[in-house]
Write an enzyme that holds these catalytic residues in place. Structure first.
Site, PDB file in Angstrom:
ATOM      1  N   ARG A 119     -73.570  49.244 -23.825  1.00  0.00           N
ATOM      2  CA  ARG A 119     -74.123  47.888 -23.981  1.00  0.00           C
ATOM      3  C   ARG A 119     -74.945  47.827 -25.263  1.00  0.00           C
ATOM      4  NH1 ARG A 119     -78.610  47.115 -21.649  1.00  0.00           N
ATOM      5  NH2 ARG A 119     -77.995  47.751 -19.565  1.00  0.00           N
ATOM      6  N   TYR A 126     -70.246  20.882 -32.696  1.00  0.00           N
ATOM      7  CA  TYR A 126     -69.265  21.374 -31.733  1.00  0.00           C
ATOM      8  C   TYR A 126     -69.735  21.020 -30.305  1.00  0.00           C
ATOM      9  CZ  TYR A 126     -66.511  24.614 -28.937  1.00  0.00           C
ATOM     10  OH  TYR A 126     -65.688  25.163 -27.985  1.00  0.00           O
ATOM     11  N   LYS A 180     -61.435  31.814 -33.399  1.00  0.00           N
ATOM     12  CA  LYS A 180     -60.622  30.951 -34.262  1.00  0.00           C
ATOM     13  C   LYS A 180     -60.003  31.770 -35.401  1.00  0.00           C
ATOM     14  CE  LYS A 180     -62.483  28.110 -31.383  1.00  0.00           C
ATOM     15  NZ  LYS A 180     -63.724  27.397 -31.635  1.00  0.00           N
ATOM     16  N   ASP A 229     -72.992  27.483 -38.761  1.00  0.00           N
ATOM     17  CA  ASP A 229     -71.807  27.857 -37.997  1.00  0.00           C
ATOM     18  C   ASP A 229     -70.638  27.822 -38.994  1.00  0.00           C
ATOM     19  OD1 ASP A 229     -69.461  27.854 -36.469  1.00  0.00           O
ATOM     20  OD2 ASP A 229     -70.414  26.816 -34.782  1.00  0.00           O
TER      21      ASP A 229
HETATM   22  C1  LIG Z   1     -64.913  27.141 -30.829  1.00  0.00           C
HETATM   23  C2  LIG Z   1     -66.168  26.905 -31.539  1.00  0.00           C
HETATM   24  C3  LIG Z   1     -67.381  27.389 -31.033  1.00  0.00           C
HETATM   25  C4  LIG Z   1     -67.484  28.096 -29.696  1.00  0.00           C
HETATM   26  O1  LIG Z   1     -66.841  29.330 -29.705  1.00  0.00           O
HETATM   27  P1  LIG Z   1     -66.199  30.025 -28.408  1.00  0.00           P
HETATM   28  O2  LIG Z   1     -65.641  31.278 -28.956  1.00  0.00           O
HETATM   29  O3  LIG Z   1     -65.185  29.077 -27.854  1.00  0.00           O
HETATM   30  O4  LIG Z   1     -67.322  30.230 -27.441  1.00  0.00           O
HETATM   31  C5  LIG Z   1     -68.520  27.179 -31.784  1.00  0.00           C
HETATM   32  N1  LIG Z   1     -68.477  26.526 -32.965  1.00  0.00           N
HETATM   33  C6  LIG Z   1     -67.342  26.033 -33.456  1.00  0.00           C
HETATM   34  C7  LIG Z   1     -67.358  25.317 -34.765  1.00  0.00           C
HETATM   35  C8  LIG Z   1     -66.144  26.204 -32.781  1.00  0.00           C
HETATM   36  O5  LIG Z   1     -65.007  25.702 -33.278  1.00  0.00           O
END
Ligand SMILES: *Cc1c(COP(=O)(O)O)cnc(C)c1O
Length: 395
Positions: free
Chosen positions: A45, A97, A194, A169
């Protein structure tokens, strides 16, 4: 040395065996030579060598000091939000988001943390929203799904002057196109689900900090809450990152071609793509990123749910699904899918109209993708005409 060469050779060859691919250390614990004497790992962990390889890789790609890998993008965002205390405030991008909106407003607001949503594409609005209690400025640029661009450098200056952290982000741009820490941000988060993973086969999140002390604080929360990415998924993200630059180049090239195609289509109202000269923040996008990414959004002249539904159910190569950044092209309808948890008025005020459609360009041949959209426009027009005829007949 160019970034791609550096990236590929910064992933170490296994010193024990010479394995070219990073080993997957599927273990929970590590044998100690004496109590407290170990080879850098004691319990998985707190640290795992496969995860550590990913963490140093993303830190290097973003130009930061500390990288941390989490079970999801939202878990990464949650770990950053834990830096705040009751009474603190966040200034966040209004086109945020949906999952981050839910986390901030339905989890952190009940702990007494206030969130101010503003149009961060205008730095003056960020400055206006800041109070002495503001501890964190939260940007996404480009945003999802209207691809608004915020000036990272300008907002980093505001953050510094206000004694607040700036977190970006960077999921949509990825470090292949944009490195927020080098523009003055303090923290970068990713949904590695992504583009970094890149193959629609995992859920993962990453945090990178410029300052190692801030990184250590977030790592403390990570270990305290057990919010980690497993070794196999860490390995998959590493493998995805190995081809990041190549994929992003193709995603971006296809996105620009599709954006130009949509711009001249008679059924399309607005096209949202930062690479188009018509995009209101095109100059800022050009200044702070090496390219414009693989997401294109557009709205229809027939601005209603039925028209959007008819179109998104008529594509064949573009698969109807949430998420983005994989090798297969995806189409989604934010108002009824990803942005459903945002109240309708807030959603529309942020530019997510009922007919807004988002495309994530995959790696198919772009001419095939254009042909697919062509047939989908024709098929959906026929579907709508048929249902109108039915309604008239029913009267
Ligand atoms: C998908 C996404 C998230 C969240 O990520 P997860 O891996 O689905 O928890 C946060 N910010 C953006 C811009 C996203 O496209």
């Amino acid at each position: 040395m160019q970034a791609t060469t550096q990236l590929i050779h910064s992933i170490p060859v296994d010193p024990l065996t010479g394995a070219v691919s990073v080993p997957i250390y599927q273990t929970s614990t590590f044998v100690q030579d004496a109590p407290g004497v170990n080879k850098g790992y004691d319990y998985a962990r707190s640290g795992n060598p496969t995860r550590a390889t990913l963490e140093s890789l993303i830190a290097q790609l973003e130009g930061g000091a500390t990288g941390l890998a989490f079970a999801s993008g939202l878990a990464a965002i949650d770990a950053v939000a834990k830096l705040l205390k009751t009474g603190d405030e966040i200034v966040a991008v209004d086109d945020i988001y949906g999952g981050a909106y839910r986390l901030f407003t339905q989890v952190y607001e009940q702990f007494g943390i206030k969130i101010n949503f503003v149009d961060t594409s205008d730095p003056a609005k960020v400055l206006d929203a800041i109070t002495p209690k503001t501890k964190l400025i939260w940007l996404e640029t480009p945003t999802n799904p209207t691809l608004k661009i915020s000036d990272i450098e300008a907002i980093a200056k505001i953050a510094k002057a206000s004694n607040a952290w700036l977190c970006v982000d960077n999921t949509f741009a990825t470090p292949a196109l944009q490195q927020p820490l080098l523009l003055g941000a303090d923290i970068v988060v990713h949904s590695a689900t992504k583009y970094l993973g890149g193959h629609s086969d995992l859920i993962a999140g990453l945090v990178v900090t410029k300052d190692p002390e801030l990184g250590a604080r977030i790592k403390f929360y990570q270990n305290a809450t057990g919010n980690i990415l497993g070794p196999f998924d860490s390995w998959l993200v590493i493998r995805g990152i190995e081809t990041l630059h190549l994929r992003i180049r193709q995603h971006s090239e296809s996105a620009l071609a599709i954006a130009k195609y949509l711009e001249q289509h008679p059924a399309v109202d607005k096209v949202y793509y930062p690479g188009l000269a018509s995009h209101p923040n095109h100059a800022t996008a050009k200044k702070q990123s090496k390219g414009f990414g693989g997401i294109v959004s557009f709205s229809l002249k027939q601005d209603h749910l039925d028209a959007a539904t008819a179109l998104v159910t008529s594509t064949k190569l573009f698969k109807l699904a949430e998420s983005l950044g994989g090798i297969k092209s995806l189409v989604s309808h934010p108002a009824s899918m990803t942005h459903k948890s945002i109240p309708a008025e807030k959603r529309q005020a942020a530019g997510v109209s009922d007919s807004l459609i988002r495309l994530s360009l995959g790696l198919e041949d772009v001419q095939d993708l254009i042909s697919d959209l062509d047939q989908a426009f024709n098929t959906s027009a026929a579907k709508l005409e048929k249902s109108n005829t039915h309604q008239v007949a029913a009267c």
